[in-house]
Write an enzyme that holds these catalytic residues in place. Structure first.
Site, PDB file in Angstrom:
ATOM      1  N   ASP A 188       0.824  -1.206   0.000  1.00 53.95           N
ATOM      2  CA  ASP A 188       0.000   0.000   0.000  1.00 53.95           C
ATOM      3  C   ASP A 188       0.864   1.265   0.000  1.00 53.95           C
ATOM      4  O   ASP A 188       1.978   1.262   0.517  1.00 53.95           O
ATOM      5  CB  ASP A 188      -0.918  -0.019   1.240  1.00 53.95           C
ATOM      6  CG  ASP A 188      -2.084   0.940   1.100  1.00 53.95           C
ATOM      7  OD1 ASP A 188      -2.370   1.369  -0.039  1.00 53.95           O
ATOM      8  OD2 ASP A 188      -2.720   1.258   2.122  1.00 53.95           O
ATOM      9  N   GLY A 189       0.320   2.316  -0.584  1.00 51.23           N
ATOM     10  CA  GLY A 189       0.985   3.622  -0.529  1.00 51.23           C
ATOM     11  C   GLY A 189       1.558   4.098  -1.858  1.00 51.23           C
ATOM     12  O   GLY A 189       2.211   5.152  -1.892  1.00 51.23           O
ATOM     13  N   ARG A 223       0.041   7.653  -2.720  1.00 51.39           N
ATOM     14  CA  ARG A 223       0.572   8.734  -1.894  1.00 51.39           C
ATOM     15  C   ARG A 223       2.029   9.032  -2.236  1.00 51.39           C
ATOM     16  O   ARG A 223       2.465  10.181  -2.253  1.00 51.39           O
ATOM     17  CB  ARG A 223       0.440   8.366  -0.406  1.00 51.39           C
ATOM     18  CG  ARG A 223      -0.927   8.726   0.174  1.00 51.39           C
ATOM     19  CD  ARG A 223      -1.176   8.027   1.477  1.00 51.39           C
ATOM     20  NE  ARG A 223      -1.484   6.618   1.268  1.00 51.39           N
ATOM     21  CZ  ARG A 223      -1.546   5.713   2.237  1.00 51.39           C
ATOM     22  NH1 ARG A 223      -1.277   6.071   3.482  1.00 51.39           N
ATOM     23  NH2 ARG A 223      -1.877   4.472   1.963  1.00 51.39           N
ATOM     24  N   HIS A 277       2.412   3.389  -9.043  1.00 51.58           N
ATOM     25  CA  HIS A 277       2.145   1.966  -9.295  1.00 51.58           C
ATOM     26  C   HIS A 277       3.283   1.325 -10.087  1.00 51.58           C
ATOM     27  O   HIS A 277       3.656   0.175  -9.842  1.00 51.58           O
ATOM     28  CB  HIS A 277       0.815   1.797 -10.034  1.00 51.58           C
ATOM     29  CG  HIS A 277      -0.376   2.176  -9.212  1.00 51.58           C
ATOM     30  ND1 HIS A 277      -0.548   1.749  -7.919  1.00 51.58           N
ATOM     31  CD2 HIS A 277      -1.455   2.959  -9.480  1.00 51.58           C
ATOM     32  CE1 HIS A 277      -1.679   2.247  -7.431  1.00 51.58           C
ATOM     33  NE2 HIS A 277      -2.240   2.991  -8.350  1.00 51.58           N
ATOM     34  N   SER A 317      -7.698  -5.275  -5.179  1.00 51.11           N
ATOM     35  CA  SER A 317      -8.791  -5.846  -4.385  1.00 51.11           C
ATOM     36  C   SER A 317     -10.116  -5.781  -5.145  1.00 51.11           C
ATOM     37  O   SER A 317     -10.241  -5.047  -6.137  1.00 51.11           O
ATOM     38  CB  SER A 317      -8.928  -5.095  -3.058  1.00 51.11           C
ATOM     39  OG  SER A 317      -9.540  -3.836  -3.277  1.00 51.11           O
ATOM     40  N   GLU A 331     -12.489  -4.272  -4.204  1.00 53.00           N
ATOM     41  CA  GLU A 331     -12.988  -2.904  -3.992  1.00 53.00           C
ATOM     42  C   GLU A 331     -12.237  -1.880  -4.858  1.00 53.00           C
ATOM     43  O   GLU A 331     -12.692  -0.742  -5.001  1.00 53.00           O
ATOM     44  CB  GLU A 331     -12.824  -2.501  -2.512  1.00 53.00           C
ATOM     45  CG  GLU A 331     -13.829  -3.177  -1.575  1.00 53.00           C
ATOM     46  CD  GLU A 331     -13.529  -4.647  -1.347  1.00 53.00           C
ATOM     47  OE1 GLU A 331     -12.359  -5.011  -1.188  1.00 53.00           O
ATOM     48  OE2 GLU A 331     -14.488  -5.451  -1.354  1.00 53.00           O
ATOM     49  N   ARG A 381     -11.955   2.817  -8.268  1.00 53.90           N
ATOM     50  CA  ARG A 381     -11.024   3.872  -8.695  1.00 53.90           C
ATOM     51  C   ARG A 381     -11.321   4.311 -10.128  1.00 53.90           C
ATOM     52  O   ARG A 381     -12.110   3.688 -10.823  1.00 53.90           O
ATOM     53  CB  ARG A 381      -9.596   3.362  -8.551  1.00 53.90           C
ATOM     54  CG  ARG A 381      -9.309   2.989  -7.113  1.00 53.90           C
ATOM     55  CD  ARG A 381      -7.873   2.624  -6.891  1.00 53.90           C
ATOM     56  NE  ARG A 381      -7.660   2.316  -5.485  1.00 53.90           N
ATOM     57  CZ  ARG A 381      -6.485   2.294  -4.893  1.00 53.90           C
ATOM     58  NH1 ARG A 381      -5.406   2.537  -5.594  1.00 53.90           N
ATOM     59  NH2 ARG A 381      -6.389   2.013  -3.607  1.00 53.90           N
ATOM     60  N   LEU A 387      10.686 -20.378  -4.912  1.00 53.09           N
ATOM     61  CA  LEU A 387       9.780 -19.428  -4.254  1.00 53.09           C
ATOM     62  C   LEU A 387       8.378 -19.582  -4.841  1.00 53.09           C
ATOM     63  O   LEU A 387       8.199 -19.587  -6.057  1.00 53.09           O
ATOM     64  CB  LEU A 387      10.254 -17.983  -4.472  1.00 53.09           C
ATOM     65  CG  LEU A 387       9.309 -16.905  -3.905  1.00 53.09           C
ATOM     66  CD1 LEU A 387       9.310 -16.932  -2.369  1.00 53.09           C
ATOM     67  CD2 LEU A 387       9.702 -15.516  -4.400  1.00 53.09           C
ATOM     68  N   ARG A 391       1.879  -4.830   6.185  1.00 49.48           N
ATOM     69  CA  ARG A 391       1.219  -3.787   5.399  1.00 49.48           C
ATOM     70  C   ARG A 391       2.068  -2.531   5.443  1.00 49.48           C
ATOM     71  O   ARG A 391       2.442  -2.062   6.515  1.00 49.48           O
ATOM     72  CB  ARG A 391      -0.186  -3.476   5.926  1.00 49.48           C
ATOM     73  CG  ARG A 391      -0.882  -2.431   5.025  1.00 49.48           C
ATOM     74  CD  ARG A 391      -2.318  -2.188   5.379  1.00 49.48           C
ATOM     75  NE  ARG A 391      -2.935  -1.323   4.381  1.00 49.48           N
ATOM     76  CZ  ARG A 391      -4.194  -1.378   3.984  1.00 49.48           C
ATOM     77  NH1 ARG A 391      -5.008  -2.275   4.514  1.00 49.48           N
ATOM     78  NH2 ARG A 391      -4.667  -0.559   3.071  1.00 49.48           N
ATOM     79  N   ARG A 403      -5.009  -1.822   8.859  1.00 50.72           N
ATOM     80  CA  ARG A 403      -6.221  -2.607   8.586  1.00 50.72           C
ATOM     81  C   ARG A 403      -5.889  -3.667   7.543  1.00 50.72           C
ATOM     82  O   ARG A 403      -4.851  -3.582   6.884  1.00 50.72           O
ATOM     83  CB  ARG A 403      -7.359  -1.704   8.095  1.00 50.72           C
ATOM     84  CG  ARG A 403      -6.994  -0.822   6.917  1.00 50.72           C
ATOM     85  CD  ARG A 403      -8.193   0.015   6.421  1.00 50.72           C
ATOM     86  NE  ARG A 403      -7.791   0.966   5.414  1.00 50.72           N
ATOM     87  CZ  ARG A 403      -7.527   2.259   5.652  1.00 50.72           C
ATOM     88  NH1 ARG A 403      -7.656   2.748   6.858  1.00 50.72           N
ATOM     89  NH2 ARG A 403      -7.149   3.054   4.664  1.00 50.72           N
ATOM     90  N   GLU A 434       1.091 -13.298  12.312  1.00 51.03           N
ATOM     91  CA  GLU A 434       1.600 -12.152  13.059  1.00 51.03           C
ATOM     92  C   GLU A 434       1.468 -10.932  12.138  1.00 51.03           C
ATOM     93  O   GLU A 434       1.696 -11.046  10.933  1.00 51.03           O
ATOM     94  CB  GLU A 434       3.080 -12.360  13.413  1.00 51.03           C
ATOM     95  CG  GLU A 434       3.347 -13.585  14.260  1.00 51.03           C
ATOM     96  CD  GLU A 434       2.844 -13.405  15.690  1.00 51.03           C
ATOM     97  OE1 GLU A 434       2.909 -12.283  16.198  1.00 51.03           O
ATOM     98  OE2 GLU A 434       2.375 -14.406  16.282  1.00 51.03           O
TER      99      GLU A 434
HETATM  100  C1  IPE Z   1      -5.537  -2.648  -0.238  1.00 48.60           C
HETATM  101  O1  IPE Z   1      -5.191  -1.326  -0.363  1.00 48.60           O
HETATM  102  C2  IPE Z   1      -5.499  -3.333  -1.556  1.00 48.60           C
HETATM  103  C3  IPE Z   1      -4.189  -3.464  -2.185  1.00 48.60           C
HETATM  104  C4  IPE Z   1      -3.041  -3.091  -1.678  1.00 48.60           C
HETATM  105  C5  IPE Z   1      -4.191  -4.080  -3.476  1.00 48.60           C
HETATM  106  P1  IPE Z   1      -6.283  -0.173  -0.511  1.00 48.60           P
HETATM  107  O2  IPE Z   1      -5.535   1.093  -0.623  1.00 48.60           O
HETATM  108  O3  IPE Z   1      -7.213  -0.508  -1.606  1.00 48.60           O
HETATM  109  O4  IPE Z   1      -7.068  -0.290   0.874  1.00 48.60           O
HETATM  110  P2  IPE Z   1      -7.885   0.801   1.678  1.00 48.60           P
HETATM  111  O5  IPE Z   1      -8.903   1.382   0.734  1.00 48.60           O
HETATM  112  O6  IPE Z   1      -6.925   1.836   2.138  1.00 48.60           O
HETATM  113  O7  IPE Z   1      -8.493   0.056   2.813  1.00 48.60           O
HETATM  114  C1  IPE Z   2      -1.608   0.202  -3.333  1.00 49.67           C
HETATM  115  O1  IPE Z   2      -1.367   1.564  -3.390  1.00 49.67           O
HETATM  116  C2  IPE Z   2      -1.829  -0.401  -4.691  1.00 49.67           C
HETATM  117  C3  IPE Z   2      -3.244  -0.711  -4.982  1.00 49.67           C
HETATM  118  C4  IPE Z   2      -4.233  -0.631  -4.130  1.00 49.67           C
HETATM  119  C5  IPE Z   2      -3.547  -1.142  -6.323  1.00 49.67           C
HETATM  120  P1  IPE Z   2      -2.549   2.611  -3.367  1.00 49.67           P
HETATM  121  O2  IPE Z   2      -2.926   2.927  -4.779  1.00 49.67           O
HETATM  122  O3  IPE Z   2      -3.687   2.167  -2.520  1.00 49.67           O
HETATM  123  O4  IPE Z   2      -1.835   3.863  -2.721  1.00 49.67           O
HETATM  124  P2  IPE Z   2      -2.464   4.884  -1.697  1.00 49.67           P
HETATM  125  O5  IPE Z   2      -2.983   4.086  -0.537  1.00 49.67           O
HETATM  126  O6  IPE Z   2      -3.556   5.605  -2.424  1.00 49.67           O
HETATM  127  O7  IPE Z   2      -1.329   5.765  -1.323  1.00 49.67           O
HETATM  128 MG    MG Z   3      -4.083   2.402  -0.559  1.00 44.58          MG
END
Ligand code: IPE
Ligand code: IPE
Ligand code: MG
Length: 243
Positions: free
Chosen positions: A20-21, A24, A37, A65, A67, A71, A131, A188, A194, A207
């Site tokens: 994640d991130g 940002r 990405h 995901s 969800e 986007r 792996l 994470r 979360r 863990e």
């Molecule tokens: C979780 O990240 C899904 C992936 C890393 C692929 P999100 O950025 O979609 O999760 P939320 O919306 O912050 O919970």
């Molecule tokens: C995780 O990074 C990758 C995917 C969910 C596809 P994000 O795209 O959720 O990045 P943030 O959370 O918006 O920074």
């Molecule tokens: Mg995210």
């Protein structure tokens, strides 16, 4: 599959990561989210390469995901393009490095060409054992449990399964992860604490480690540090540790 099923010299260490991130990371630099990405995909290559030497036998990455369809179309298409490009460009290296790549999630909603590419790389790397890399695309823990429930219900309706006899093993066997051990460690990145619908059933005794580092900045050294910390944890699985 239970951890005990593995031979002692190949003790599975299954690390699951919520990468994640990316968004940002790019936004902070004034760049479009897709740049984040792309950088994130580069990071995956480094982490995959480092895993066998760190003793990680299974790596499961959350890439998209159920969800994430919320986007923008641009971001969703951009991500799908990155997945295809990753498979194409990494195919040779995966074979050379003994990486077996598989996917979890409901792939029926994905573009047909991407689906074919996923099937192709799974077949091509099926014999690799160094792996076990699993990538979750259009994956949601609830969606997976729903599909598993439908499967078991169909079997019951056909008279092939007695509802009163359904066991935890039957449920595990009906999940996308049926041939993987449960994750030992969930990481994470990006500071969010979360699980966002990831591996809900499988993570019962994992863990958890949350790090503020954004995924495009996450290095093999960061992973190594987390693994050292993990090694010092006492896992009890509901029991009591006796001296
Ligand atoms: C979780 O990240 C899904 C992936 C890393 C692929 P999100 O950025 O979609 O999760 P939320 O919306 O912050 O919970
Ligand atoms: C995780 O990074 C990758 C995917 C969910 C596809 P994000 O795209 O959720 O990045 P943030 O959370 O918006 O920074
Ligand atoms: Mg995210």
């Amino acid at each position: 599959m239970a951890a005990d099923d593995f031979p002692p010299d190949r003790t599975p260490l299954h690390v699951a990561i919520i990468m994640d991130g990316n968004g940002r990371w790019a936004t902070q630099k004034g760049w479009p989210r897709l740049v984040g990405h792309r950088r994130g995909a580069e990071r995956v290559k480094h982490i995959v390469e480092a895993c066998p030497d760190l003793g990680v036998t299974h790596l499961t990455l959350y890439a998209f995901s159920t969800e994430n369809w919320k986007r923008s179309t641009e971001e969703v298409i951009g991500l799908m393009t990155i997945f295809s490009a990753y498979i194409r460009s990494e195919a040779k290296r995966m074979s050379a490095e003994g990486v077996r790549l598989r996917f979890i999630g409901d792939r029926t909603r994905l573009d047909k060409r991407l689906q074919r590419l996923m099937g192709w790389i799974e077949a091509r790397t099926a014999e690799n054992t160094r792996l076990n890399l699993t990538v979750a695309i259009n994956y949601g823990g609830r969606n997976e449990l729903m599909r598993a429930t439908r499967l078991l219900a169909e079997r019951a309706a056909e008279g092939r399964l007695d509802p009163a006899q359904i066991s935890e093993d039957d449920i595990a066997a009906a999940l996308d992860t049926h041939d993987l051990p449960d994750p030992d460690l969930l990481i994470r990145t990006s500071g969010e604490a979360r699980v966002s619908n990831y591996l809900l059933w499988q993570m019962a005794y994992a863990e958890y480690e949350f790090t503020p580092t954004l995924w495009p900045d996450f290095t093999p050294e960061d992973l190594d540090n987390i693994l050292v910390k993990f090694g010092a944890r006492e896992r009890r699985f509901g029991g009591v540790v006796t001296a």
